[in-house]
Motif scaffolding. Structure first.
Motif, PDB file in Angstrom:
ATOM      1  N   ASP A 196      45.827 -65.908 -40.938  1.00 32.79           N
ATOM      2  CA  ASP A 196      45.267 -65.360 -39.707  1.00 32.79           C
ATOM      3  C   ASP A 196      46.391 -65.292 -38.680  1.00 32.79           C
ATOM      4  O   ASP A 196      46.783 -66.298 -38.101  1.00 32.79           O
ATOM      5  N   ILE A 197      46.927 -64.086 -38.440  1.00 30.22           N
ATOM      6  CA  ILE A 197      48.109 -63.937 -37.603  1.00 30.22           C
ATOM      7  C   ILE A 197      47.852 -64.373 -36.169  1.00 30.22           C
ATOM      8  O   ILE A 197      48.701 -64.984 -35.527  1.00 30.22           O
ATOM      9  N   ARG A 198      46.659 -64.096 -35.661  1.00 30.92           N
ATOM     10  CA  ARG A 198      46.372 -64.479 -34.269  1.00 30.92           C
ATOM     11  C   ARG A 198      46.326 -65.999 -34.100  1.00 30.92           C
ATOM     12  O   ARG A 198      46.863 -66.539 -33.132  1.00 30.92           O
ATOM     13  N   LYS A 199      45.669 -66.677 -35.017  1.00 35.03           N
ATOM     14  CA  LYS A 199      45.605 -68.136 -34.918  1.00 35.03           C
ATOM     15  C   LYS A 199      46.993 -68.747 -35.088  1.00 35.03           C
ATOM     16  O   LYS A 199      47.341 -69.730 -34.427  1.00 35.03           O
ATOM     17  N   ALA A 200      47.785 -68.162 -35.979  1.00 40.30           N
ATOM     18  CA  ALA A 200      49.138 -68.666 -36.188  1.00 40.30           C
ATOM     19  C   ALA A 200      50.001 -68.453 -34.950  1.00 40.30           C
ATOM     20  O   ALA A 200      50.780 -69.325 -34.570  1.00 40.30           O
ATOM     21  N   VAL A 201      49.868 -67.299 -34.302  1.00 39.19           N
ATOM     22  CA  VAL A 201      50.615 -67.029 -33.074  1.00 39.19           C
ATOM     23  C   VAL A 201      50.209 -68.019 -31.984  1.00 39.19           C
ATOM     24  O   VAL A 201      51.054 -68.538 -31.250  1.00 39.19           O
ATOM     25  N   GLU A 202      48.915 -68.262 -31.863  1.00 38.40           N
ATOM     26  CA  GLU A 202      48.437 -69.224 -30.859  1.00 38.40           C
ATOM     27  C   GLU A 202      49.021 -70.613 -31.104  1.00 38.40           C
ATOM     28  O   GLU A 202      49.420 -71.306 -30.170  1.00 38.40           O
ATOM     29  N   LYS A 203      49.067 -71.023 -32.370  1.00 41.93           N
ATOM     30  CA  LYS A 203      49.603 -72.344 -32.704  1.00 41.93           C
ATOM     31  C   LYS A 203      51.100 -72.402 -32.429  1.00 41.93           C
ATOM     32  O   LYS A 203      51.608 -73.384 -31.878  1.00 41.93           O
ATOM     33  N   TYR A 204      51.829 -71.371 -32.829  1.00 40.38           N
ATOM     34  CA  TYR A 204      53.270 -71.314 -32.563  1.00 40.38           C
ATOM     35  C   TYR A 204      53.522 -71.400 -31.065  1.00 40.38           C
ATOM     36  O   TYR A 204      54.362 -72.187 -30.596  1.00 40.38           O
ATOM     37  N   ALA A 205      52.800 -70.585 -30.290  1.00 40.16           N
ATOM     38  CA  ALA A 205      52.981 -70.574 -28.835  1.00 40.16           C
ATOM     39  C   ALA A 205      52.643 -71.924 -28.229  1.00 40.16           C
ATOM     40  O   ALA A 205      53.327 -72.395 -27.315  1.00 40.16           O
ATOM     41  N   SER A 206      51.595 -72.571 -28.742  1.00 38.43           N
ATOM     42  CA  SER A 206      51.203 -73.875 -28.226  1.00 38.43           C
ATOM     43  C   SER A 206      52.294 -74.920 -28.474  1.00 38.43           C
ATOM     44  O   SER A 206      52.630 -75.716 -27.586  1.00 38.43           O
ATOM     45  N   GLU A 207      52.854 -74.925 -29.679  1.00 42.05           N
ATOM     46  CA  GLU A 207      53.905 -75.888 -29.986  1.00 42.05           C
ATOM     47  C   GLU A 207      55.182 -75.586 -29.214  1.00 42.05           C
ATOM     48  O   GLU A 207      55.876 -76.498 -28.753  1.00 42.05           O
ATOM     49  N   LEU A 208      55.505 -74.303 -29.076  1.00 38.61           N
ATOM     50  CA  LEU A 208      56.703 -73.913 -28.336  1.00 38.61           C
ATOM     51  C   LEU A 208      56.601 -74.315 -26.872  1.00 38.61           C
ATOM     52  O   LEU A 208      57.500 -74.966 -26.327  1.00 38.61           O
ATOM     53  N   THR A 209      55.513 -73.944 -26.220  1.00 42.14           N
ATOM     54  CA  THR A 209      55.367 -74.267 -24.802  1.00 42.14           C
ATOM     55  C   THR A 209      55.236 -75.774 -24.581  1.00 42.14           C
ATOM     56  O   THR A 209      55.765 -76.317 -23.609  1.00 42.14           O
ATOM     57  N   GLY A 210      54.553 -76.454 -25.497  1.00 36.00           N
ATOM     58  CA  GLY A 210      54.421 -77.902 -25.366  1.00 36.00           C
ATOM     59  C   GLY A 210      55.768 -78.599 -25.441  1.00 36.00           C
ATOM     60  O   GLY A 210      56.061 -79.503 -24.650  1.00 36.00           O
ATOM     61  N   ALA A 211      56.608 -78.180 -26.387  1.00 39.27           N
ATOM     62  CA  ALA A 211      57.926 -78.781 -26.535  1.00 39.27           C
ATOM     63  C   ALA A 211      58.820 -78.462 -25.337  1.00 39.27           C
ATOM     64  O   ALA A 211      59.564 -79.326 -24.857  1.00 39.27           O
ATOM     65  N   LEU A 212      58.740 -77.242 -24.846  1.00 41.45           N
ATOM     66  CA  LEU A 212      59.555 -76.861 -23.692  1.00 41.45           C
ATOM     67  C   LEU A 212      59.199 -77.686 -22.456  1.00 41.45           C
ATOM     68  O   LEU A 212      60.081 -78.147 -21.726  1.00 41.45           O
ATOM     69  N   LEU A 213      57.910 -77.866 -22.224  1.00 39.06           N
ATOM     70  CA  LEU A 213      57.488 -78.639 -21.059  1.00 39.06           C
ATOM     71  C   LEU A 213      57.810 -80.109 -21.214  1.00 39.06           C
ATOM     72  O   LEU A 213      58.094 -80.801 -20.238  1.00 39.06           O
ATOM     73  N   LEU A 214      57.779 -80.604 -22.425  1.00 38.72           N
ATOM     74  CA  LEU A 214      58.100 -82.000 -22.667  1.00 38.72           C
ATOM     75  C   LEU A 214      59.598 -82.263 -22.530  1.00 38.72           C
ATOM     76  O   LEU A 214      60.009 -83.300 -21.992  1.00 38.72           O
ATOM     77  N   GLU A 215      60.426 -81.325 -22.983  1.00 39.80           N
ATOM     78  CA  GLU A 215      61.855 -81.591 -23.105  1.00 39.80           C
ATOM     79  C   GLU A 215      62.728 -80.852 -22.101  1.00 39.80           C
ATOM     80  O   GLU A 215      63.827 -81.339 -21.791  1.00 39.80           O
ATOM     81  N   SER A 216      62.310 -79.655 -21.633  1.00 39.45           N
ATOM     82  CA  SER A 216      63.272 -78.841 -20.888  1.00 39.45           C
ATOM     83  C   SER A 216      62.770 -78.253 -19.583  1.00 39.45           C
ATOM     84  O   SER A 216      63.536 -78.161 -18.614  1.00 39.45           O
ATOM     85  N   ILE A 217      61.520 -77.828 -19.524  1.00 40.10           N
ATOM     86  CA  ILE A 217      60.998 -77.157 -18.320  1.00 40.10           C
ATOM     87  C   ILE A 217      60.234 -78.133 -17.454  1.00 40.10           C
ATOM     88  O   ILE A 217      59.308 -78.811 -17.923  1.00 40.10           O
ATOM     89  N   ALA A 218      60.596 -78.180 -16.190  1.00 42.56           N
ATOM     90  CA  ALA A 218      59.862 -78.990 -15.205  1.00 42.56           C
ATOM     91  C   ALA A 218      58.880 -78.065 -14.489  1.00 42.56           C
ATOM     92  O   ALA A 218      59.298 -77.130 -13.800  1.00 42.56           O
ATOM     93  N   PRO A 219      57.578 -78.265 -14.659  1.00 42.05           N
ATOM     94  CA  PRO A 219      56.588 -77.360 -14.030  1.00 42.05           C
ATOM     95  C   PRO A 219      56.573 -77.480 -12.524  1.00 42.05           C
ATOM     96  O   PRO A 219      57.039 -78.468 -11.963  1.00 42.05           O
TER      97      PRO A 219
END
Length: 209
Positions: free
Chosen positions: A186-209
């Protein structure tokens, strides 16, 4: 072998484990905030690019980080080639003029066929046996059998997502993450999961909101 019609740069899959992200590094060793981040998926597929970029931008926005999909702003970006140094500087200057101070870029860096042998699963049954003569008592002992192994084949993809600062004083590359992916169902669910992991890691490690 499963034959799926998949987007060339956003082929995301269920690995059989909980995450797609396998490795990441905060290159800058610090976190910083951004006024506006541009999200770029480098692919020749317009449909895939829009789907991925909008999902990442939406998830960043939901976490309080201003972000936009490059496909929505008709920016002249060399998505199908490697720009030279002069071209990269021209791109950076054009993005700064457009109001961006950060860019997230996702690339497909490798793909290869895989063959996995999945071991058969055990099955245990209990067989009754009579022992002794008084009262006809019964005991039970287990018999374990194994199902046959089976072979799964497909294509494994490796993606790399990077975060760049457009502020020259920050040193360019800020964060890099590697994602290992298999054939998605399911490409949409996979994209959502990829985006969730990417944004989660960025906010945890690199981006200050």
């Amino acid at each position: 072998m499963r034959k799926l019609f998949l987007y060339p740069v956003l082929l995301l899959f269920l690995l059989g484990c909980s995450t797609y992200l396998t490795q990441s590094e905060n290159v800058s060793k610090e976190k910083q905030s951004y006024d506006k981040i541009l999200v770029v998926g480098r692919t020749s597929s317009k449909t895939a690019r829009v789907l991925f970029e909008r999902e990442v931008a939406a998830q960043l926005e939901a976490k309080g980080v201003s972000a936009e999909a490059s496909a929505d702003h008709f920016l002249d970006l060399p998505l199908e080639e490697r720009p030279g140094q002069a071209d990269r500087e021209a791109i950076r200057e054009s993005l700064v003029k457009a109001g961006y101070d950060g860019v997230i870029v996702t690339n497909l860096v490798d793909s290869q066929q895989y063959t996995d042998v999945i071991p058969g699963t055990p099955r245990t049954t209990y067989v009754g046996t009579r022992y002794g003569t008084f009262g006809r008592y019964y005991g039970y002992y287990p018999i374990t059998t194994w199902g046959p192994d089976y072979v799964e084949t497909g294509t494994r993809y490796v993606f790399e997502s990077t975060l760049y600062s457009l502020d020259e004083s920050k040193g360019g590359l800020q964060w890099v993450g590697t994602f290992r992916l298999k054939d998605p169902t399911d490409i949409r669910k996979a994209v959502e999961k990829y985006a969730s992991e990417l944004t989660g890691a960025l906010l945890l490690e690199s981006i200050a909101p």
